[in-house]
Write an enzyme that holds these catalytic residues in place. Structure first.
Site, PDB file in Angstrom:
ATOM      1  N   GLY A 154    -104.790  97.649 -16.083  1.00 54.36           N
ATOM      2  CA  GLY A 154    -105.265  97.257 -14.755  1.00 54.36           C
ATOM      3  C   GLY A 154    -104.884  98.269 -13.685  1.00 54.36           C
ATOM      4  O   GLY A 154    -104.386  99.362 -13.980  1.00 54.36           O
ATOM      5  N   ARG A 208    -113.447  96.074 -18.335  1.00 51.79           N
ATOM      6  CA  ARG A 208    -114.465  97.130 -18.276  1.00 51.79           C
ATOM      7  C   ARG A 208    -113.870  98.529 -18.449  1.00 51.79           C
ATOM      8  O   ARG A 208    -114.585  99.499 -18.653  1.00 51.79           O
ATOM      9  CB  ARG A 208    -115.225  97.034 -16.949  1.00 51.79           C
ATOM     10  CG  ARG A 208    -114.338  97.082 -15.759  1.00 51.79           C
ATOM     11  CD  ARG A 208    -115.069  96.679 -14.496  1.00 51.79           C
ATOM     12  NE  ARG A 208    -114.103  96.660 -13.402  1.00 51.79           N
ATOM     13  CZ  ARG A 208    -114.323  96.189 -12.201  1.00 51.79           C
ATOM     14  NH1 ARG A 208    -115.480  95.657 -11.919  1.00 51.79           N
ATOM     15  NH2 ARG A 208    -113.414  96.221 -11.273  1.00 51.79           N
ATOM     16  N   GLY A 244     -99.309  99.796   6.055  1.00 51.61           N
ATOM     17  CA  GLY A 244     -98.789  98.776   5.140  1.00 51.61           C
ATOM     18  C   GLY A 244     -98.116  99.437   3.944  1.00 51.61           C
ATOM     19  O   GLY A 244     -97.721 100.606   4.002  1.00 51.61           O
ATOM     20  N   HIS A 276     -67.147  97.534  -7.669  1.00 50.66           N
ATOM     21  CA  HIS A 276     -66.868  98.494  -6.591  1.00 50.66           C
ATOM     22  C   HIS A 276     -66.804  99.891  -7.202  1.00 50.66           C
ATOM     23  O   HIS A 276     -66.242 100.046  -8.270  1.00 50.66           O
ATOM     24  CB  HIS A 276     -65.526  98.152  -5.943  1.00 50.66           C
ATOM     25  CG  HIS A 276     -65.173  99.086  -4.830  1.00 50.66           C
ATOM     26  ND1 HIS A 276     -65.815  99.060  -3.613  1.00 50.66           N
ATOM     27  CD2 HIS A 276     -64.246 100.087  -4.762  1.00 50.66           C
ATOM     28  CE1 HIS A 276     -65.299  99.994  -2.822  1.00 50.66           C
ATOM     29  NE2 HIS A 276     -64.347 100.634  -3.508  1.00 50.66           N
ATOM     30  N   ARG A 303    -106.377  94.862   0.456  1.00 52.68           N
ATOM     31  CA  ARG A 303    -107.162  94.751  -0.773  1.00 52.68           C
ATOM     32  C   ARG A 303    -107.946  93.439  -0.767  1.00 52.68           C
ATOM     33  O   ARG A 303    -107.548  92.477  -0.116  1.00 52.68           O
ATOM     34  CB  ARG A 303    -106.246  94.834  -2.008  1.00 52.68           C
ATOM     35  CG  ARG A 303    -105.512  96.172  -2.109  1.00 52.68           C
ATOM     36  CD  ARG A 303    -104.692  96.258  -3.395  1.00 52.68           C
ATOM     37  NE  ARG A 303    -105.520  96.220  -4.581  1.00 52.68           N
ATOM     38  CZ  ARG A 303    -106.086  97.300  -5.145  1.00 52.68           C
ATOM     39  NH1 ARG A 303    -105.891  98.499  -4.633  1.00 52.68           N
ATOM     40  NH2 ARG A 303    -106.829  97.179  -6.222  1.00 52.68           N
ATOM     41  N   GLY A 346    -103.677 102.592   8.263  1.00 53.77           N
ATOM     42  CA  GLY A 346    -103.026 101.392   7.731  1.00 53.77           C
ATOM     43  C   GLY A 346    -101.557 101.660   7.447  1.00 53.77           C
ATOM     44  O   GLY A 346    -101.229 102.439   6.553  1.00 53.77           O
ATOM     45  N   ILE A 390     -99.240 100.488   0.964  1.00 52.35           N
ATOM     46  CA  ILE A 390     -99.855 101.656   0.329  1.00 52.35           C
ATOM     47  C   ILE A 390     -99.793 102.864   1.263  1.00 52.35           C
ATOM     48  O   ILE A 390     -99.417 103.964   0.854  1.00 52.35           O
ATOM     49  CB  ILE A 390    -101.313 101.361  -0.077  1.00 52.35           C
ATOM     50  CG1 ILE A 390    -101.327 100.278  -1.157  1.00 52.35           C
ATOM     51  CG2 ILE A 390    -102.022 102.625  -0.569  1.00 52.35           C
ATOM     52  CD1 ILE A 390    -102.699  99.898  -1.672  1.00 52.35           C
TER      53      ILE A 390
HETATM   54  P1  NAD Z   1    -101.339  95.930   3.554  1.00 48.23           P
HETATM   55  O1  NAD Z   1    -101.920  94.627   3.899  1.00 48.23           O
HETATM   56  O2  NAD Z   1     -99.937  96.023   3.077  1.00 48.23           O
HETATM   57  O3  NAD Z   1    -101.430  96.909   4.822  1.00 48.23           O
HETATM   58  C1  NAD Z   1    -102.630  97.177   5.470  1.00 48.23           C
HETATM   59  C2  NAD Z   1    -102.263  97.648   6.869  1.00 48.23           C
HETATM   60  O4  NAD Z   1    -103.439  98.148   7.477  1.00 48.23           O
HETATM   61  C3  NAD Z   1    -101.737  96.540   7.756  1.00 48.23           C
HETATM   62  O5  NAD Z   1    -100.564  96.999   8.372  1.00 48.23           O
HETATM   63  C4  NAD Z   1    -102.873  96.314   8.756  1.00 48.23           C
HETATM   64  O6  NAD Z   1    -102.423  95.895  10.010  1.00 48.23           O
HETATM   65  C5  NAD Z   1    -103.480  97.705   8.809  1.00 48.23           C
HETATM   66  N1  NAD Z   1    -104.892  97.776   9.200  1.00 48.23           N
HETATM   67  C6  NAD Z   1    -105.911  96.977   8.802  1.00 48.23           C
HETATM   68  N2  NAD Z   1    -107.076  97.408   9.348  1.00 48.23           N
HETATM   69  C7  NAD Z   1    -106.771  98.510  10.086  1.00 48.23           C
HETATM   70  C8  NAD Z   1    -107.546  99.407  10.883  1.00 48.23           C
HETATM   71  N3  NAD Z   1    -108.859  99.261  11.024  1.00 48.23           N
HETATM   72  N4  NAD Z   1    -106.908 100.431  11.497  1.00 48.23           N
HETATM   73  C9  NAD Z   1    -105.565 100.585  11.377  1.00 48.23           C
HETATM   74  N5  NAD Z   1    -104.787  99.758  10.632  1.00 48.23           N
HETATM   75  C10 NAD Z   1    -105.382  98.742   9.997  1.00 48.23           C
HETATM   76  O7  NAD Z   1    -102.367  96.580   2.527  1.00 48.23           O
HETATM   77  P2  NAD Z   1    -102.261  97.884   1.615  1.00 48.23           P
HETATM   78  O8  NAD Z   1    -101.185  98.784   2.100  1.00 48.23           O
HETATM   79  O9  NAD Z   1    -103.653  98.407   1.520  1.00 48.23           O
HETATM   80  O10 NAD Z   1    -101.822  97.280   0.239  1.00 48.23           O
HETATM   81  C11 NAD Z   1    -102.644  96.273  -0.379  1.00 48.23           C
HETATM   82  C12 NAD Z   1    -101.818  95.358  -1.230  1.00 48.23           C
HETATM   83  O11 NAD Z   1    -101.370  96.047  -2.370  1.00 48.23           O
HETATM   84  C13 NAD Z   1    -100.581  94.839  -0.520  1.00 48.23           C
HETATM   85  O12 NAD Z   1    -100.854  93.620   0.120  1.00 48.23           O
HETATM   86  C14 NAD Z   1     -99.617  94.686  -1.625  1.00 48.23           C
HETATM   87  O13 NAD Z   1     -99.641  93.361  -2.067  1.00 48.23           O
HETATM   88  C15 NAD Z   1    -100.095  95.591  -2.722  1.00 48.23           C
HETATM   89  N6  NAD Z   1     -99.181  96.720  -2.863  1.00 48.23           N
HETATM   90  C16 NAD Z   1     -97.889  96.495  -3.188  1.00 48.23           C
HETATM   91  C17 NAD Z   1     -97.009  97.542  -3.325  1.00 48.23           C
HETATM   92  C18 NAD Z   1     -95.595  97.280  -3.693  1.00 48.23           C
HETATM   93  O14 NAD Z   1     -95.292  96.183  -4.151  1.00 48.23           O
HETATM   94  N7  NAD Z   1     -94.689  98.216  -3.485  1.00 48.23           N
HETATM   95  C19 NAD Z   1     -97.432  98.845  -3.092  1.00 48.23           C
HETATM   96  C20 NAD Z   1     -98.747  99.049  -2.762  1.00 48.23           C
HETATM   97  C21 NAD Z   1     -99.614  97.969  -2.648  1.00 48.23           C
END
Ligand code: NAD
Length: 472
Positions: A39, A33, A184, A445, A273, A182, A186
């Site tokens: 992507g 789309r 994580g 090294h 996600r 969050g 991102i």
């Molecule tokens: P994530 O699953 O890595 O982290 C989400 C975080 O949010 C978790 O730590 C979770 O405990 C927390 N959380 C969830 N609900 C919450 C709330 N209500 N309040 C507070 N914290 C909360 O997800 P993301 O960071 O959104 O990334 C999504 C996906 O995108 C990842 O699973 C990853 O696969 C992919 N990604 C990868 C990379 C990379 O490879 N470097 C970078 C960015 C994203």
């Protein structure tokens, strides 16, 4: 329109599958789309975030030079130039994909696709130009529709001050303060970018630690660094309420956080996600999805519908571009009858923070949960000459060795460049290497790659850069 192979989604999963299928002689139609191929990863994910993380890294490296007696004046940020530079990276890559699809005679159709039945897609216009036909009949179809940011209704305010990763990557401004919901991948990568640009960044994470699931000893050096780079890191905390008040977002936290309501200029929500499977009218086919919307597949990427396969984020975790592209190749090989299945021993994961964290194969956390009999051999970067030379002794490299087979089954690295180093670990795990193979392979090294052979030496009791002889 008719095609032998229809692919829905032009991200790393979809375009990899399309290009390989065309190279293997199939007639391919790729439906997306978006006006450009690439992507989420290329248009609003991995690539633009790494472009901005490059800026953040260069800026913090410059600041570190103060230790060496070199200081610079305050940075002058031209956000328009930064956005334009990032956009050029995206444009060059997406133009490259377009060229590659033309060379291969992959037909790219801009449309929104839904299923009419197991052999037919309905195509709705997605841009100003409608597709030449509103129906595409196919012999095989590969779903590669990706994922989108998960939403929490409480945090879904109608203001551009509350952003998802897409909006944050647009770099609308450098807000004075920002709350990242969050902790994580991102949240921490985007938090790192905004903190480097000058925002006061706070993170709220609902579990007891950043990057849940990742080995704690790998997260520890990052946590320590972020405690100085970020204003506050709230753990075991959730957002209880959020409101748009006088040009700021007021946030009420609940959990371990003891602060009263706080005001932030902007909020970034990065709480995971969700697979894009809901709007495809999959009920018109035999494809099955689980309770989270993940399309169920077998190791050859086939769904329950014999004519439809699925790859990438829509088919489940981990949602990583390199895993998606690999699945794309497996799916196409399966279609043309080659022996192929998605059964990796190691899928690498990298968090591009400072320091970076990377791992592949079995993690220590998983090994404990599964009661696996493994030896964990660690090499601290404090003993690496290269890490000393560049002032980054906060890193660690570790191997997990299966005691029964004597082979390496996992690797974890924290430190700058961990994402580049993990490639060697993936090859070692996939090839069933033993620690002796790694220790006997001469590493250059002085490089950080030596920490991989040194950690193997730790297991063998032959590490000479540390005093850790194996007791016999
Ligand atoms: P994530 O699953 O890595 O982290 C989400 C975080 O949010 C978790 O730590 C979770 O405990 C927390 N959380 C969830 N609900 C919450 C709330 N209500 N309040 C507070 N914290 C909360 O997800 P993301 O960071 O959104 O990334 C999504 C996906 O995108 C990842 O699973 C990853 O696969 C992919 N990604 C990868 C990379 C990379 O490879 N470097 C970078 C960015 C994203």
């Amino acid at each position: 329109m008719d095609t032998q192979l229809a692919i829905i989604g032009g991200g790393p999963a979809g375009y990899t599958a399309a290009f390989l299928a065309a190279d293997l002689g199939m007639s391919v139609t790729l439906v997306d789309r978006e006006p450009h191929l690439g992507g989420v990863c290329l248009l609003r994910g991995c690539i633009p975030s790494k472009a901005l993380l490059h800026v953040a890294k260069a800026k913090s490296e410059a600041a570190r030079l103060a230790d060496w007696g070199v200081t610079f004046g305050a940075a002058n940020l031209d956000l328009d130039a930064m956005r334009a530079r990032k956009q050029r990276v995206i444009q060059t890559l997406t133009a490259g994909l377009k060229q590659l699809s033309v060379r291969r005679k992959v037909r790219v159709v801009r449309a929104r696709a839904t299923f009419e039945d197991s052999h037919t897609l309905h195509l709705e216009p997605a841009g100003s130009e409608p597709p030449e036909d509103d129906r595409l009949r196919f012999e095989h179809c590969i779903l590669a529709t990706g994922s989108e940011p998960a939403k929490i209704p409480l945090l879904d305010l109608p203001t551009d001050r509350v952003m998802n990763s897409t909006a944050a990557l647009e770099l609308p401004e450098v807000p004075e303060s920002m709350l990242v919901v969050g902790g994580g991948y991102i949240g921490l990568e985007m938090g790192t970018i905004y903190a480097a640009l000058g925002s006061r960044v706070s993170v709220v994470e609902m579990t007891g630690g950043l990057l849940p699931g990742v080995d704690r000893n790998l997260v520890k050096p990052l946590y320590k660094k972020l405690q100085s780079d970020f204003e506050t890191i709230y753990l075991n905390t959730k957002v209880a309420a959020m409101a748009d008040r006088n040009g700021a977002i007021e946030v009420v936290l609940e959990g371990d956080a003891k602060d009263g309501p706080r005001q932030f200029s902007r909020v970034l929500v990065a709480v995971g996600r969700r697979p894009n499977s809901a709007d495809l009218r999959l009920e018109k086919t035999r494809v099955e999805v689980d309770e989270r919307g993940v399309v169920v597949v077998n190791p050859r990427r086939r769904t329950a519908d014999p004519h439809i396969l699925a790859i990438g984020d829509v088919s489940g975790e981990p949602m990583l571009a390199h895993k998606a592209a690999h699945e794309g190749k497996v799916a196409v090989k399966a279609l043309v009858g080659q022996p192929a299945e998605f059964a990796p021993r190691a899928i690498p994961a990298v968090v591009f923070t400072d320091p970076e964290i990377a791992w592949a194969g079995l993690t220590e956390t998983e090994a404990k949960a599964q009661n696996r009999d493994v030896d964990v051999a660690q090499f601290p970067w404090a003993a690496s000459g290269r890490a000393r030379a560049v002032g980054r002794t906060d890193g660690t490299t570790k191997w997990l060795i299966d005691r029964a087979s004597g082979r390496v089954v996992g690797c974890g690295i924290v430190g700058p460049g961990a994402g580049e180093l993990i490639g060697e670990a993936v090859v070692a795990i996939e090839m069933g290497a033993a620690p002796r193979d790694l220790a006997n392979a001469i590493h250059p090294h002085p490089t950080l790659s030596e920490t991989l052979s040194s950690a193997a030496d730790v297991h063998l009791g032959t590490a000479t850069d540390l005093y850790r002889p194996k007791r016999i």
